[in-house]
Scaffold this motif. Structure first.
Motif, PDB file in Angstrom:
ATOM      1  N   PRO A   1       0.815  -1.227   0.000  1.00  0.00           N
ATOM      2  CA  PRO A   1       0.000   0.000   0.000  1.00  0.00           C
ATOM      3  C   PRO A   1       0.845   1.272   0.000  1.00  0.00           C
ATOM      4  O   PRO A   1       0.501   2.247  -0.649  1.00  0.00           O
ATOM      5  CB  PRO A   1      -0.821  -0.125   1.284  1.00  0.00           C
TER       6      PRO A   1
ATOM      7  N   GLN B   1       1.215   3.791   7.917  1.00  0.00           N
ATOM      8  CA  GLN B   1       0.188   2.861   7.425  1.00  0.00           C
ATOM      9  C   GLN B   1       0.081   1.623   8.314  1.00  0.00           C
ATOM     10  O   GLN B   1      -1.008   1.223   8.724  1.00  0.00           O
ATOM     11  CB  GLN B   1       0.494   2.450   5.982  1.00  0.00           C
TER      12      GLN B   1
ATOM     13  N   PRO C   1       3.920  17.652  -0.757  1.00  0.00           N
ATOM     14  CA  PRO C   1       2.752  17.698   0.118  1.00  0.00           C
ATOM     15  C   PRO C   1       1.944  16.398   0.110  1.00  0.00           C
ATOM     16  O   PRO C   1       1.239  16.107   1.073  1.00  0.00           O
ATOM     17  CB  PRO C   1       1.929  18.857  -0.458  1.00  0.00           C
ATOM     18  N   TYR C   2       2.051  15.597  -0.964  1.00  0.00           N
ATOM     19  CA  TYR C   2       1.193  14.418  -1.029  1.00  0.00           C
ATOM     20  C   TYR C   2       1.707  13.256  -0.189  1.00  0.00           C
ATOM     21  O   TYR C   2       0.954  12.365   0.177  1.00  0.00           O
ATOM     22  CB  TYR C   2       0.948  14.003  -2.475  1.00  0.00           C
TER      23      TYR C   2
ATOM     24  N   SER D   1       0.085  14.033   2.926  1.00  0.00           N
ATOM     25  CA  SER D   1      -1.322  13.635   2.855  1.00  0.00           C
ATOM     26  C   SER D   1      -1.467  12.140   3.106  1.00  0.00           C
ATOM     27  O   SER D   1      -2.408  11.700   3.769  1.00  0.00           O
ATOM     28  CB  SER D   1      -1.906  13.944   1.474  1.00  0.00           C
ATOM     29  N   LEU D   2      -0.553  11.350   2.547  1.00  0.00           N
ATOM     30  CA  LEU D   2      -0.591   9.900   2.765  1.00  0.00           C
ATOM     31  C   LEU D   2      -0.475   9.581   4.248  1.00  0.00           C
ATOM     32  O   LEU D   2      -1.249   8.796   4.794  1.00  0.00           O
ATOM     33  CB  LEU D   2       0.585   9.229   2.047  1.00  0.00           C
TER      34      LEU D   2
ATOM     35  N   GLU E   1      -1.164  11.382   6.782  1.00  0.00           N
ATOM     36  CA  GLU E   1      -2.372  11.782   7.514  1.00  0.00           C
ATOM     37  C   GLU E   1      -3.556  10.882   7.198  1.00  0.00           C
ATOM     38  O   GLU E   1      -4.359  10.564   8.071  1.00  0.00           O
ATOM     39  CB  GLU E   1      -2.701  13.247   7.227  1.00  0.00           C
ATOM     40  N   THR E   2      -3.670  10.473   5.935  1.00  0.00           N
ATOM     41  CA  THR E   2      -4.784   9.598   5.576  1.00  0.00           C
ATOM     42  C   THR E   2      -4.689   8.289   6.356  1.00  0.00           C
ATOM     43  O   THR E   2      -5.692   7.712   6.760  1.00  0.00           O
ATOM     44  CB  THR E   2      -4.789   9.328   4.060  1.00  0.00           C
ATOM     45  N   TRP E   3      -3.467   7.833   6.577  1.00  0.00           N
ATOM     46  CA  TRP E   3      -3.276   6.593   7.345  1.00  0.00           C
ATOM     47  C   TRP E   3      -3.290   6.826   8.857  1.00  0.00           C
ATOM     48  O   TRP E   3      -3.037   5.906   9.627  1.00  0.00           O
ATOM     49  CB  TRP E   3      -1.987   5.901   6.900  1.00  0.00           C
ATOM     50  N   GLY E   4      -3.509   8.076   9.273  1.00  0.00           N
ATOM     51  CA  GLY E   4      -3.689   8.327  10.704  1.00  0.00           C
ATOM     52  C   GLY E   4      -2.438   8.761  11.446  1.00  0.00           C
ATOM     53  O   GLY E   4      -2.478   8.917  12.666  1.00  0.00           O
TER      54      GLY E   4
ATOM     55  N   HIS F   1       7.291   2.245  -6.700  1.00  0.00           N
ATOM     56  CA  HIS F   1       6.792   3.013  -7.846  1.00  0.00           C
ATOM     57  C   HIS F   1       7.051   4.505  -7.629  1.00  0.00           C
ATOM     58  O   HIS F   1       7.360   4.934  -6.508  1.00  0.00           O
ATOM     59  CB  HIS F   1       5.315   2.740  -8.108  1.00  0.00           C
TER      60      HIS F   1
ATOM     61  N   HIS G   1       4.841   7.067  -8.214  1.00  0.00           N
ATOM     62  CA  HIS G   1       3.598   7.853  -8.314  1.00  0.00           C
ATOM     63  C   HIS G   1       3.653   9.173  -7.559  1.00  0.00           C
ATOM     64  O   HIS G   1       2.912  10.092  -7.874  1.00  0.00           O
ATOM     65  CB  HIS G   1       2.414   7.032  -7.806  1.00  0.00           C
ATOM     66  N   PHE G   2       4.511   9.243  -6.546  1.00  0.00           N
ATOM     67  CA  PHE G   2       4.611  10.485  -5.780  1.00  0.00           C
ATOM     68  C   PHE G   2       5.877  11.258  -6.144  1.00  0.00           C
ATOM     69  O   PHE G   2       6.314  12.135  -5.409  1.00  0.00           O
ATOM     70  CB  PHE G   2       4.524  10.183  -4.277  1.00  0.00           C
TER      71      PHE G   2
ATOM     72  N   MET H   1       6.342  12.345  -9.595  1.00  0.00           N
ATOM     73  CA  MET H   1       6.179  12.757 -10.986  1.00  0.00           C
ATOM     74  C   MET H   1       6.835  14.100 -11.275  1.00  0.00           C
ATOM     75  O   MET H   1       7.210  14.374 -12.415  1.00  0.00           O
ATOM     76  CB  MET H   1       4.690  12.798 -11.368  1.00  0.00           C
ATOM     77  N   SER H   2       7.003  14.936 -10.237  1.00  0.00           N
ATOM     78  CA  SER H   2       7.674  16.216 -10.470  1.00  0.00           C
ATOM     79  C   SER H   2       9.123  15.976 -10.904  1.00  0.00           C
ATOM     80  O   SER H   2       9.696  16.777 -11.637  1.00  0.00           O
ATOM     81  CB  SER H   2       7.623  17.088  -9.219  1.00  0.00           C
TER      82      SER H   2
END
Lengths: 433, 433
Positions: A107, A146, A168-169, A172-173, A175-178, A414, A416-417, A419-420
């Motif tokens: 994940p 996570q 920043p993302y 966000s990850l 925080e999304t996972w707590g 990967h 995905h975070f 791309m910049s």
């Protein structure tokens, strides 16, 4: 057609971690106390780590059983797939076979959960309520957030401020996972306040963030510290990767001639390669290859000696390849490979000639990464493109020599975070450093 | 312990797509010409699509063999895993078993490649050199770019300008995979120029982007158009999902009582549910449930009638649930579910009572998505959180009734490129629309 993916069932997942230490020709050098210079004992580490992990750090057992709850948590994404890079092979016109172990299926998107799960489990078992840790680019901070949540632990992440602002993302990850994440330096610790006093606009550094997390853990009874690479127990937990890989190659009647991993702190390279060390020491021809950025050439240009793990000289002294603990690598996109030192165990196998090391610059590795994405589909993490580059070098060499060869590399995550970083590459903003 | 993941080998992957049309109690209504109102024939579609896809659009065969090169390309990520959501079940305290089919394992991160690969293959076979398409949030544009490159096709993507500006990393993905992407409206087409003349600062819309892509394809001999949802052949290609799911549940001696998918254009819901329609029509009790946002309630509040697929009235008229082709849904984060109409086949099974439909607002679905992320680990795409919400509703109902129940839903994609939506949710910026 032959299967492109080699899949293991959950019941085939290895049930123990492999400890490389007893198979090394020479015993590992002991860590030394930063103050006294004497070898440190378990009691020195007890404020920071649970005893089971300290025991693993110095274990001389070859096999360490993986607890059932850890196996269950692994099963959310493990065994990870092994994929034959048929499209890349075709594009290169090589007689070599290229296989990659894909750790981006977790994940959190990297190999980091392999140790995060184990560390969370042992901490929970020994009564820890909260884990304090640091993160640079955010891979480790998101992985521990996570899985720790799943084990009912709180997580406090000190994230290097410049990354906190630029990525920043990842925040966000977390925080999304707590998890709870603070841009470091903070005013929550002496180390942070001291830094802010000297420079209120400090962009932070991994060294400062480590100091903050260590201080947080040391000053709170219910809190322990966790590290995502470098240490022996972290490398140990990652050996599930290489053990699976050997089983997967055996399923198709193959064995690796060369085993490749990118190398920052060393845990991803260790995870794939350590299970091959026993074969190598017993006389196998298999080559083990660590790949690093030319901008942070720890293994290829560093010195093998005792040094601190952090800038602030708070950690134990360990024998390793190091660029000096005050070395600040340039802000390359492969943030996970920006470390002045390296895992002592990885350093030792390179020092003793069991493993090799090579370095490539950003332009070389992104070119390899884009070629991989356009053939195999998966967008690799900037760190992982270093392993891809080496796999391509090996495959083209096989082509030149007209030789068959089986290449195995670790696609550790990967992109995905990140791309910049690809944007910067396409915009011609990267230099050959 | 029972395996958490149910894995099929590549040799177990279904070898044909399932065409639902011949199993429906009533034949599907024909599409009609936008000018004459008469049923259209293959020749009307020939400028836009290769003949093999037009043939699939109107086929009455139950099984359509999947060509070998498509199977090979599928094998890069298929069969996709089925995972039992044991951690979510435990958190809910439900007696229900929850299984999800995870389509986020494709390189593009969603179910879209299942049709992108097939469309790229048939286009290549019939001599197409370039594919022109539109994309809103970017899922489809990135999927077609990734796979078309592998088949040696060029791709031109017209991306809705507001998304192009807001989601720069989807654009980066398209470029990394070798596609060319323009913010729409552009000055490359009459439709685009006309729009820009009226409003030089037009933010664009899916309707305008469709018009640009269709015009590009219609005015270039070597170029065809491709659509990522809605059409019969797109839904057909997605049925690999549901066929695999049935095999996977059978492996553990289960069958689904309720089958759930989020629904925008309809292809992801169709992919999972259509293979169950035959059972349902034959008397099975299985429930098929489509889930949409309350802000774009096509199936739950739309009218079942002939309508245009686009704003500009250029597409054929099809019978479907529609909110009217001039309806502009609010800018919710589940961009893939913002469509005024729906797949005619999905509309028909809802209209005929074979499937049910429910709608939830953004707050409800993000709450479900965060609960899923914190238990199962995977960060779901905002679209997929609609299916998760329904699965939770069903599981809690089973708990209330003290009944066992087997719930299956399609986790159509991950949310790695949608973290700004999670940020907005945590910041309290989302409203219950």
């Amino acid at each position: 057609m032959a299967d492109r993916k080699i899949i293991l069932s959950e019941s085939e997942m290895p049930k123990s971690w492999y400890n490389v230490a007893p198979d090394l020709p020479n015993p590992p050098s002991p860590p030394k106390h930063p103050g006294t210079g004497q070898p440190i004992g378990p009691e020195d580490l007890a404020p920071l780590f649970p005893m089971s992990l300290i025991g693993q750090e110095v274990s001389t057992d070859s096999e360490i059983p993986i607890p059932e709850p850890v196996l269950e948590a692994y099963a959310a994404y493990r065994p990870s797939p092994m994929i034959r890079a048929t499209a890349l092979e075709k594009a290169l016109g090589t007689p070599a076979k290229i296989y990659y172990k894909y750790e981006g299926v977790s994940p959190a998107g990297s190999h980091k959960p392999n140790t995060a799960i184990a560390q969370a489990y042992y901490n929970k078992l020994e009564g820890t309520k909260r884990i304090a840790t640091e993160t640079g680019a955010g891979q480790w901070g998101s992985a521990i957030s996570q899985v720790a949540g799943m084990f009912g632990l709180e997580v406090t992440v000190y994230m290097v401020k410049v990354s906190y602002d630029q990525k920043p993302y990842r925040k966000s990850l977390i925080e999304t996972w707590g998890g709870t994440v603070f841009p470091s330096p903070t005013d929550r610790t002496n180390a942070g306040r001291k830094t802010l006093e000297a420079d209120p606009n400090s962009p932070g550094s991994l060294g400062i963030a480590i100091s903050e997390a260590v201080e947080d853990a040391a000053t709170h009874d219910d809190t322990k510290y966790a590290l995502g690479s470098v240490l022996n127990h972290v490398c140990l937990h990652q050996t599930i990767i290489g053990q699976e890989a050997k089983l997967q190659l055996a399923k198709v009647g193959e064995s690796a001639d060369v085993v490749i991993g990118c190398c920052g702190g060393g845990s991803n390279f260790a995870g794939l390669s350590f299970p091959y060390v026993r074969d190598k020491v017993a006389g196998s021809d298999v080559r083990l290859v660590a790949v690093e950025p030319t901008s942070c050439p720890t293994l290829t240009k560093g010195e093998y000696k005792y040094d601190f793990g952090d800038t602030a000289e708070l950690t134990p002294l360990v024998e390793m390849y190091t660029l000096g603990h005050e070395f600040v690598p340039p802000a390359i996109h492969a943030g996970g490979l920006r470390y002045h030192g390296d895992s002592p165990l990885v350093s030792q196998i390179v020092h003793e000639g069991i493993a090799e090391a090579y370095a490539y610059n950003q332009l070389e590795v992104f070119e390899a990464g884009v070629q991989f994405a356009r053939t195999e589909g998966i967008i690799p993490a900037p760190e992982s493109t270093h392993a891809i580059k080496q796999a391509i070098v090996e495959a083209l060499q096989a082509k030149e020599e007209g030789k068959e060869k089986t290449i195995l590399f670790n696609l550790s995550g990967h992109g995905h975070f990140d791309m910049s970083a690809y944007d910067a590459y396409f915009a011609g903003e990267l230099t050959a450093e």
